[in-house]
Design an enzyme around this catalytic site. Sequence first.
Site, PDB file in Angstrom:
ATOM      1  CG  ASP A   1       6.546  -4.228 -10.560  1.00 37.68           C
ATOM      2  OD1 ASP A   1       5.405  -4.180  -9.768  1.00 37.68           O
ATOM      3  OD2 ASP A   1       6.649  -4.171 -11.801  1.00 37.68           O
TER       4      ASP A   1
ATOM      5  CD  GLU B   1      -1.549   1.806  -9.247  1.00 36.78           C
ATOM      6  OE1 GLU B   1      -2.558   0.943  -9.878  1.00 36.78           O
ATOM      7  OE2 GLU B   1      -0.406   1.510  -9.269  1.00 36.78           O
TER       8      GLU B   1
END
Length: 220
Positions: free
Chosen positions: A24, A111
Amino acid sequence: MEEATQTNTLTTFSPAGYEVIGLDISHHQRQVDWKAVKAQKIKFTFIKATEGITHQDRYFSKHWRQAKKHDVLRGAYHFFLPARDAESQARNFLKQVKLEAGDLPPVLDVEVTNHQSDEEIRAGVQLWLDMVEEEYDLKPIIYTNYSFYEEHLAGHFDDYPLWIAHYNPQKSHQLADRKWVFWQHTEKGRIKGVKGNLDLNVFNGTMEDLYNMCYEPEAL
C-alpha cells in the site's frame, strides 16, 4: 486461522503460507516502477486517495492509472478523521475515486480517535461505510491496527472485511473472534521499484478469492 511461524526479526518478517502479496502506498512513495513491482509477484496495491473532508493525495491519480496499466489489482483508501463530518469525508472520497470493473473495494482507514468517544467514532465510521456502499453496492474494507481494533472497534462492523496492521509476530496477528482478510505485516518492507521502506501485506485467500472481492458494476 494459521499461526504465523516466524524465526525472522521482529521488524522485518515475511509471513509464511500466503500466496497473494501486495503493498500500500501514498504520497510518501512518489515514484513507483510498476514493472519491477509486478516482477516481484506483487498482486495488489492499496493507494491513498483522500483524508478528512478536503485533502486529496497528490500522487493518487498517477498511482491509480499506473497500477491499472501494469495489471496490478488496485484499491483506494480514505484516512478517516473522527472529529470531522463523516458525510463530507465520504463525499470527498467519492469525488476522487471512480471505481472500474475489477478494482478492489474501497477502504476506510480508521486509526486515530481525534479525542472522540467510541460511540462518535463508530457512528461516523458507519455513516461513511453506508454512503460508499450505497454508491458502489460493495461492502468497503475497514483498515485499522491491532490495538485500535481491540480498544474501539471490536464487536462492531463484523460484516465488513477487515484489514489489520500488526507488526509483532510474537503477539500473534490473530484477533479473538474475527478473521482478517488483509494483514499489513510490516511498515519496513523493501522491494525493487520503490525507494525506502513501505507497507507490505498478505491476502488471506487465493487469487480467485481476491478477484471475487472485486467491483463488478451492474450491467446497464
